[in-house]
Design a protein around this motif. Structure first.
Motif, PDB file in Angstrom:
ATOM      1  N   THR A 139      40.097  39.086  37.062  1.00 43.41           N
ATOM      2  CA  THR A 139      41.221  39.485  38.045  1.00 43.41           C
ATOM      3  C   THR A 139      41.071  39.472  39.675  1.00 43.41           C
ATOM      4  O   THR A 139      41.915  39.462  40.297  1.00 43.41           O
ATOM      5  CB  THR A 139      41.327  41.051  37.699  1.00 43.41           C
ATOM      6  OG1 THR A 139      39.888  41.724  37.901  1.00 43.41           O
ATOM      7  CG2 THR A 139      41.863  41.332  36.525  1.00 43.41           C
ATOM      8  N   GLY A 156      43.075  28.325  41.842  1.00 43.64           N
ATOM      9  CA  GLY A 156      44.055  29.271  41.725  1.00 43.64           C
ATOM     10  C   GLY A 156      43.798  30.310  40.649  1.00 43.64           C
ATOM     11  O   GLY A 156      42.866  30.429  39.993  1.00 43.64           O
ATOM     12  N   ILE A 172      48.702  31.015  33.084  1.00 45.90           N
ATOM     13  CA  ILE A 172      49.073  30.239  34.288  1.00 45.90           C
ATOM     14  C   ILE A 172      50.626  30.262  33.923  1.00 45.90           C
ATOM     15  O   ILE A 172      51.240  29.493  33.098  1.00 45.90           O
ATOM     16  CB  ILE A 172      48.472  28.875  33.896  1.00 45.90           C
ATOM     17  CG1 ILE A 172      47.101  29.049  34.004  1.00 45.90           C
ATOM     18  CG2 ILE A 172      48.969  28.053  35.335  1.00 45.90           C
ATOM     19  CD1 ILE A 172      46.269  27.568  33.721  1.00 45.90           C
ATOM     20  N   ALA A 178      48.034  24.523  38.330  1.00 47.09           N
ATOM     21  CA  ALA A 178      46.848  24.293  37.213  1.00 47.09           C
ATOM     22  C   ALA A 178      47.917  23.793  36.083  1.00 47.09           C
ATOM     23  O   ALA A 178      47.141  23.200  35.439  1.00 47.09           O
ATOM     24  CB  ALA A 178      46.161  25.576  37.058  1.00 47.09           C
ATOM     25  N   ILE A 305      44.881  45.035  40.000  1.00 45.81           N
ATOM     26  CA  ILE A 305      46.407  44.788  39.813  1.00 45.81           C
ATOM     27  C   ILE A 305      47.301  46.009  39.929  1.00 45.81           C
ATOM     28  O   ILE A 305      47.456  46.599  40.739  1.00 45.81           O
ATOM     29  CB  ILE A 305      46.407  43.771  38.448  1.00 45.81           C
ATOM     30  CG1 ILE A 305      45.133  43.033  38.501  1.00 45.81           C
ATOM     31  CG2 ILE A 305      47.779  43.137  38.416  1.00 45.81           C
ATOM     32  CD1 ILE A 305      45.351  41.639  39.044  1.00 45.81           C
ATOM     33  N   CYS A 312      45.805  43.641  45.487  1.00 43.03           N
ATOM     34  CA  CYS A 312      46.392  42.342  44.657  1.00 43.03           C
ATOM     35  C   CYS A 312      47.727  42.079  45.660  1.00 43.03           C
ATOM     36  O   CYS A 312      48.006  41.154  46.209  1.00 43.03           O
ATOM     37  CB  CYS A 312      47.041  42.685  43.359  1.00 43.03           C
ATOM     38  SG  CYS A 312      48.001  41.354  42.756  1.00 43.03           S
TER      39      CYS A 312
END
Ligand SMILES: Cc1cc2nc3c(=O)[nH]c(=O)nc-3n(C[C@H](O)[C@H](O)[C@H](O)COP(=O)(O)O)c2cc1C
Length: 500
Positions: A139, A156, A172, A178, A305, A312
């Protein structure tokens, strides 16, 4: 100077911005709940020194205040997000990126576990929220991969769920760099060599979660922002250039034919979501880890998160403000005096742009250019007498310079975030967007006359301030400092929430 996570931790401690937790805590919910309560109270970064089942200390909440982001960027801790974004875009504009420097010796190469010795369960990966689908190892980390055609190296940040002793899944979203790269390996029938970096110069994390543009390496951008090259070594396993001073590096291959159930995770929108399914669960590719490298006494790093505002959202607020500002200037649009992507909008969905208008249609040109920025749902435009991050005054402009029929422009289709819970789950990649133009129309011959204070009287009153027995303020200091007696600029609005 900040060159690795240890420098950052030491700098935060010097500024009184980090707290060590000696008590033993559980990676199951407890760690994340302590961190969230502390973050909601505007508390310090936390270093959990004893986490169940692991020998590694865990850093959380690194960037939940602008002060620690300023420390990371080697700036005065009192610098605001908007000012940090201005410095960021200026450093980018000042020159091309600085390519990384390859070194032979790297602290992260001191310890290695290979093949059957790989055991990801040794890491203190938290289970963050009650309905999460499992433990999340990644994370506050980044994935390194390389374009097989051009050699472009991409960094990324994409969430990673623990899938046993030697595997993680990675989520992703469509269109991320990516994904563009792994499609090329897929077309060749190959697995993609990758590395997962956990714990590094924290600027790497800020930049790896920034869309710097396809074909541009985040290493070069970090170099430009730091003014010195990132030190990397060349991996003999994956052929990737990897940061020498990382705490932990996991190397392996991403396999698009090995899809496993991933999620849910309590996401940055404040909802459980995934790029593939509305319920937050999807099938995602697996990375099989073949080698673990780490420094002596490595430090693990996590981000909670979840609901705004935590690190974040602060990270995205600063990097998206900076990149949007950079983009507007790269398009040679004049008069941009401030750009602010609000942390409260998940650091993602809403931006305020402050403009010194110079010609009819100027604000509209800025609005249309800005709204194309990936993920933005709304842009609010204000004149340059209003700082983009002074939300009290932004509301004033929306009240007295904005007329809905004239000032609202809806764009029917634009690129959305797959995690946006306001969108129907059957299509989360396209959404409408809106521009709210709260600027006074440039072309009006007669403009509304604003109430302002008399500059000479302001100066006189400021000189009598002590005599009046009132407490000194920064505005009084400013008035006393200005010789020409005409600094009638208003104080920041009191309605503005401090994100410091
Ligand atoms: C803490 C954090 C977690 C993130 N997780 C994801 C994720 O799981 N998947 C994703 O596609 N983007 C995620 N992002 C956003 C990407 O990092 C961001 O879009 C970045 O630009 C991606 O790199 P790229 O532009 O090289 O593709 C996350 C950002 C942050 C700050």
């Amino acid at each position: 100077m900040i060159n690795d996570l240890r420098d950052f931790i030491a700098a935060c401690e010097r500024h009184g911005l980090l707290h060590r937790i000696d008590a033993r805590v559980d990676w199951y919910l407890e760690l994340s709940h302590i961190a969230t309560l502390n973050e909601d109270a505007g508390g310090p970064a936390l270093l959990f020194e004893h986490v169940r089942d692991s020998d590694l200390p865990v850093l959380s909440s690194a960037f939940t205040t602008s002060q620690r982001m300023a420390v990371c960027l080697e700036e005065d801790p009192e610098t605001t997000i908007c000012e940090l974004a201005r410095k960021w875009k200026t450093r980018l504009a000042d020159g091309a990126g600085i390519a990384p420097r390859v070194v032979k010796e790297a602290p992260v190469l001191r310890n290695a576990a290979v093949g059957a010795k790989v055991d990801l369960l040794k890491f203190p990966s938290p289970h963050f929220y009650p309905n999460d689908g499992g433990r999340y190892l990644g994370t506050a980390h980044y994935l390194v991969c390389m374009d097989p055609d051009s050699g472009w190296i991409n960094l990324g940040t994409y969430r990673m769920q623990l899938q046993g002793r030697n595997a993680v899944t990675v989520m992703i979203a469509r269109g991320k760099d990516a994904e563009i790269i792994y499609r090329k390996y897929q077309a060749r029938g190959e697995k993609m060599p990758v590395a997962v970096v956990i714990g590094c110069d924290p600027l790497h994390f800020l930049v790896s979660s920034t869309h710097v543009g396809s074909g541009v390496s985040e290493y070069d951008i970090i170099g430009a922002l730091r003014g010195r090259p990132v030190e990397v070594f060349e991996s003999d396993l994956t052929g990737l250039k990897l940061p020498a001073s990382a705490e932990v590096i996991l190397e392996g291959h991403l396999d698009l034919d090995d899809l496993r159930q991933e999620g849910p995770l309590g996401e940055f929108t404040g909802y459980y979501s995934s790029a593939k399914g509305a319920d937050g669960v999807g099938m995602e590719p697996t990375i099989t880890i073949e080698r673990v490298l780490h420094r002596d006494d490595p430090i693990f790093w996590v981000s909670t998160i979840g609901k705004p505002v935590n690190d974040c959202h602060m990270i995205q607020a600063i990097n998206r403000s900076a990149m949007l500002w950079h983009e507007l200037e790269t398009r040679r649009i004049p008069g941009i005096s401030g750009v602010y992507v609000l942390p409260e909008s998940c650091g993602w969905f809403w931006a305020v742009v402050s403009i010194k208008q110079m010609y009819p249609g100027h604000s509209n040109q800025v609005g249309l250019t800005a709204i194309a920025h990936y993920g933005l749902k709304g842009v609010i435009l204000v004149d340059d007498d209003i700082p983009a991050d002074d939300l009290g005054r932004v509301w004033w402009a929306l009240s007295v310079r904005f007329e809905p029929k004239r000032s609202i422009q809806v764009i029917d289709r634009g690129r959305a975030s797959a995690l946006d819970p306001s969108l129907d789950s059957s299509n989360r990649y396209i959404m409408s967007k809106v521009i709210l133009d709260a600027c006074i129309p440039f072309e009006w011959e007669t403009k509304p006359r604003e109430v302002t204070l008399d500059p000479a009287m302001l100066h006189r009153v400021a000189q009598r301030w002590s005599e009046l027995g009132l407490p000194r303020t920064s505005r009084i200091d400013r008035l006393l400092d200005s010789d020409d007696a005409c600094d009638a600029r208003p104080e920041r609005s009191r309605a503005t929430r401090s994100t410091a």
